[in-house]
Design a protein around this motif. Sequence first.
Motif, PDB file in Angstrom:
ATOM      1  N   GLY A 116       0.810  -1.238  -0.035  1.00 35.17           N
ATOM      2  CA  GLY A 116       0.082  -0.104   0.021  1.00 35.17           C
ATOM      3  C   GLY A 116       0.648   1.199  -0.041  1.00 35.17           C
ATOM      4  O   GLY A 116       0.914   1.936   0.937  1.00 35.17           O
ATOM      5  N   VAL A 117       1.565   1.554  -1.179  1.00 30.15           N
ATOM      6  CA  VAL A 117       2.396   2.643  -1.225  1.00 30.15           C
ATOM      7  C   VAL A 117       1.807   3.526  -2.092  1.00 30.15           C
ATOM      8  O   VAL A 117       1.507   3.535  -3.293  1.00 30.15           O
ATOM      9  N   SER A 118       1.885   4.905  -1.568  1.00 30.64           N
ATOM     10  CA  SER A 118       1.208   6.064  -2.394  1.00 30.64           C
ATOM     11  C   SER A 118       2.391   7.204  -2.178  1.00 30.64           C
ATOM     12  O   SER A 118       2.611   7.445  -1.387  1.00 30.64           O
ATOM     13  N   LEU A 119       2.730   7.787  -3.377  1.00 30.47           N
ATOM     14  CA  LEU A 119       3.791   8.493  -3.485  1.00 30.47           C
ATOM     15  C   LEU A 119       3.789   9.448  -5.025  1.00 30.47           C
ATOM     16  O   LEU A 119       3.430   8.911  -5.846  1.00 30.47           O
ATOM     17  N   ARG A 120       4.202  10.637  -4.568  1.00 28.48           N
ATOM     18  CA  ARG A 120       3.845  11.648  -5.663  1.00 28.48           C
ATOM     19  C   ARG A 120       5.521  12.372  -5.797  1.00 28.48           C
ATOM     20  O   ARG A 120       5.961  12.874  -4.915  1.00 28.48           O
ATOM     21  N   ILE A 121       5.898  12.325  -7.014  1.00 25.23           N
ATOM     22  CA  ILE A 121       7.168  13.057  -7.379  1.00 25.23           C
ATOM     23  C   ILE A 121       6.838  14.148  -8.228  1.00 25.23           C
ATOM     24  O   ILE A 121       6.237  13.872  -9.569  1.00 25.23           O
ATOM     25  N   ARG A 122       7.036  15.522  -8.147  1.00 31.18           N
ATOM     26  CA  ARG A 122       6.637  16.694  -9.076  1.00 31.18           C
ATOM     27  C   ARG A 122       7.974  16.705  -9.872  1.00 31.18           C
ATOM     28  O   ARG A 122       9.318  16.431  -9.567  1.00 31.18           O
ATOM     29  N   ARG A 123       7.764  17.468 -10.762  1.00 30.74           N
ATOM     30  CA  ARG A 123       8.823  17.693 -11.777  1.00 30.74           C
ATOM     31  C   ARG A 123      10.017  18.517 -11.224  1.00 30.74           C
ATOM     32  O   ARG A 123       9.445  19.437 -10.340  1.00 30.74           O
ATOM     33  N   GLY A 124      11.271  18.390 -11.247  1.00 29.76           N
ATOM     34  CA  GLY A 124      12.188  19.070 -10.480  1.00 29.76           C
ATOM     35  C   GLY A 124      12.748  18.422  -9.052  1.00 29.76           C
ATOM     36  O   GLY A 124      13.692  19.082  -8.731  1.00 29.76           O
ATOM     37  N   GLU A 125      11.859  17.762  -8.726  1.00 25.56           N
ATOM     38  CA  GLU A 125      12.268  17.108  -7.483  1.00 25.56           C
ATOM     39  C   GLU A 125      13.314  16.019  -7.451  1.00 25.56           C
ATOM     40  O   GLU A 125      13.494  15.509  -8.569  1.00 25.56           O
ATOM     41  N   ALA A 126      14.035  15.871  -6.348  1.00 21.85           N
ATOM     42  CA  ALA A 126      15.070  14.924  -6.153  1.00 21.85           C
ATOM     43  C   ALA A 126      14.602  14.024  -5.045  1.00 21.85           C
ATOM     44  O   ALA A 126      14.697  14.584  -3.677  1.00 21.85           O
ATOM     45  N   VAL A 127      14.133  12.754  -5.222  1.00 24.51           N
ATOM     46  CA  VAL A 127      13.766  12.204  -4.022  1.00 24.51           C
ATOM     47  C   VAL A 127      14.544  11.006  -3.691  1.00 24.51           C
ATOM     48  O   VAL A 127      14.970  10.243  -4.601  1.00 24.51           O
ATOM     49  N   ALA A 128      15.169  10.560  -2.609  1.00 30.19           N
ATOM     50  CA  ALA A 128      15.898   9.634  -2.259  1.00 30.19           C
ATOM     51  C   ALA A 128      14.780   8.802  -1.248  1.00 30.19           C
ATOM     52  O   ALA A 128      14.220   9.163  -0.580  1.00 30.19           O
ATOM     53  N   VAL A 129      15.229   7.626  -1.711  1.00 34.75           N
ATOM     54  CA  VAL A 129      14.504   6.476  -0.962  1.00 34.75           C
ATOM     55  C   VAL A 129      15.317   5.659  -0.322  1.00 34.75           C
ATOM     56  O   VAL A 129      16.230   4.973  -0.741  1.00 34.75           O
ATOM     57  N   MET A 130      15.166   5.482   1.156  1.00 33.61           N
ATOM     58  CA  MET A 130      16.102   4.728   1.932  1.00 33.61           C
ATOM     59  C   MET A 130      15.101   3.898   2.913  1.00 33.61           C
ATOM     60  O   MET A 130      13.982   4.025   2.914  1.00 33.61           O
ATOM     61  N   GLY A 131      16.180   2.927   3.307  1.00 32.81           N
ATOM     62  CA  GLY A 131      15.271   1.742   4.392  1.00 32.81           C
ATOM     63  C   GLY A 131      16.293   0.394   4.354  1.00 32.81           C
ATOM     64  O   GLY A 131      17.157   0.309   3.374  1.00 32.81           O
ATOM     65  N   PRO A 132      16.070  -0.540   5.164  1.00 40.38           N
ATOM     66  CA  PRO A 132      16.930  -1.479   5.319  1.00 40.38           C
ATOM     67  C   PRO A 132      16.584  -2.489   4.369  1.00 40.38           C
ATOM     68  O   PRO A 132      15.547  -2.446   3.651  1.00 40.38           O
ATOM     69  N   SER A 133      17.522  -3.336   4.134  1.00 38.97           N
ATOM     70  CA  SER A 133      17.650  -4.562   3.228  1.00 38.97           C
ATOM     71  C   SER A 133      16.370  -5.291   3.212  1.00 38.97           C
ATOM     72  O   SER A 133      15.726  -5.505   4.391  1.00 38.97           O
ATOM     73  N   GLY A 134      15.564  -5.451   2.020  1.00 41.07           N
ATOM     74  CA  GLY A 134      14.591  -6.202   2.095  1.00 41.07           C
ATOM     75  C   GLY A 134      13.311  -5.386   2.410  1.00 41.07           C
ATOM     76  O   GLY A 134      11.963  -5.979   2.264  1.00 41.07           O
ATOM     77  N   CYS A 135      13.268  -4.222   2.410  1.00 42.97           N
ATOM     78  CA  CYS A 135      12.114  -3.421   2.754  1.00 42.97           C
ATOM     79  C   CYS A 135      11.218  -2.956   1.649  1.00 42.97           C
ATOM     80  O   CYS A 135       9.997  -2.400   1.603  1.00 42.97           O
ATOM     81  N   GLY A 136      11.710  -3.250   0.390  1.00 40.53           N
ATOM     82  CA  GLY A 136      10.998  -2.991  -0.768  1.00 40.53           C
ATOM     83  C   GLY A 136      11.281  -1.955  -1.837  1.00 40.53           C
ATOM     84  O   GLY A 136      10.827  -1.590  -2.794  1.00 40.53           O
ATOM     85  N   LYS A 137      12.528  -1.461  -1.540  1.00 38.15           N
ATOM     86  CA  LYS A 137      12.980  -0.235  -2.364  1.00 38.15           C
ATOM     87  C   LYS A 137      13.222  -0.580  -4.029  1.00 38.15           C
ATOM     88  O   LYS A 137      13.094  -0.083  -4.751  1.00 38.15           O
ATOM     89  N   SER A 138      13.926  -1.802  -4.079  1.00 41.14           N
ATOM     90  CA  SER A 138      14.234  -2.352  -5.303  1.00 41.14           C
ATOM     91  C   SER A 138      12.581  -2.676  -6.164  1.00 41.14           C
ATOM     92  O   SER A 138      12.599  -2.420  -7.456  1.00 41.14           O
ATOM     93  N   THR A 139      11.919  -3.041  -5.313  1.00 39.44           N
ATOM     94  CA  THR A 139      10.547  -3.332  -5.988  1.00 39.44           C
ATOM     95  C   THR A 139      10.098  -2.114  -6.438  1.00 39.44           C
ATOM     96  O   THR A 139       9.130  -2.184  -7.444  1.00 39.44           O
ATOM     97  N   LEU A 140      10.103  -1.031  -5.525  1.00 38.57           N
ATOM     98  CA  LEU A 140       9.594   0.192  -5.667  1.00 38.57           C
ATOM     99  C   LEU A 140      10.126   0.797  -6.972  1.00 38.57           C
ATOM    100  O   LEU A 140       9.526   1.266  -7.945  1.00 38.57           O
ATOM    101  N   LEU A 141      11.528   0.706  -7.260  1.00 41.75           N
ATOM    102  CA  LEU A 141      12.165   1.056  -8.431  1.00 41.75           C
ATOM    103  C   LEU A 141      11.668   0.390  -9.613  1.00 41.75           C
ATOM    104  O   LEU A 141      11.365   0.920 -10.725  1.00 41.75           O
TER     105      LEU A 141
END
Length: 226
Positions: free
Chosen positions: A21-46
């Motif tokens: 259940g991830v909801s996320l919005r990135i606007r033009r010109g933003e630089a967003v970093a996603v961090m979190g422990p191994s296995g938390c879903g970062k690669s899946t998000l990407l």
Amino acid sequence: ETVVRLDGVRKEYGETAALDGVSLRIRRGEAVAVMGPSGCGKSTLLNMVAGLDRPTSGEVTVHGERLDLMSETRLALFRRHHLGMIFQFFNLLDDLSALDNVALAAQLTGSPAGTARRRALELFDELGIADRRDLYPAALSGGERQRVAVARALMNRPALLLADEPTGALDSRAGEQVMDLLIDLNQIGQTLLIVTHDERLAHRCASRLVEFADGRIAAESTLDRV
Ligand code: ADP
Ligand code: ADP
């Protein structure tokens, strides 16, 4: 203008909910970093944002298009035209020169070879690697390889540059050069989504930090870049 919009995205692998259940919005010109422990879903998000994988449920909209509804063929075209990607281990093709690695990205979108070569040469100049253009990846340092990968990712003027641990395989000096490059790109308007374990990278390059835990967004904050 919204470049990335995730609405209630869930991704299951068997019993595991990699995204819950991830909801996320990135606007033009933003630089967003996603961090979190191994296995938390970062690669899946990407992978969702890059259209490399599909959500089990929820909506993924990038550059105005619903990636979760697109055919594989259109996804492949969409990626080539609108997304740039850089990876921890560069993913350059070993049997092409640096210049040909970069030019290929435009040729894959149908640009004539001469046009692709001219655009590639321009980027090699801008990224300070003009003298490396005829070398093969094996002859380049890690930092140079990553700058070539950035040039490749920028070839088609992507709406979004996705970076997966872009400093993860670099020593600190090369890592800093890549960070400076990402900062410069964002300052001229390039929208960035960076997935990383590297606190310094996140704090130097991102305008917003999204912290993941167990497939969910656990915290979000605005950063004052140093
Ligand atoms: P991170 O990138 O934060 O380390 P991932 O997105 O790789 O996390 O993984 C999130 C969860 O989903 C983990 O439990 C992982 O084992 C699982 N997972 C990821 N990809 C797959 C896959 N292709 N098949 C099965 N499980 C997967
Ligand atoms: P194929 O159709 O043969 O699978 P691809 O289009 O997937 O070829 O890509 C060929 C090469 O170009 C790969 O090494 C890939 O990583 C790279 N590439 C393609 N598109 C991009 C992009 N938008 N950003 C960065 N690299 C890319």
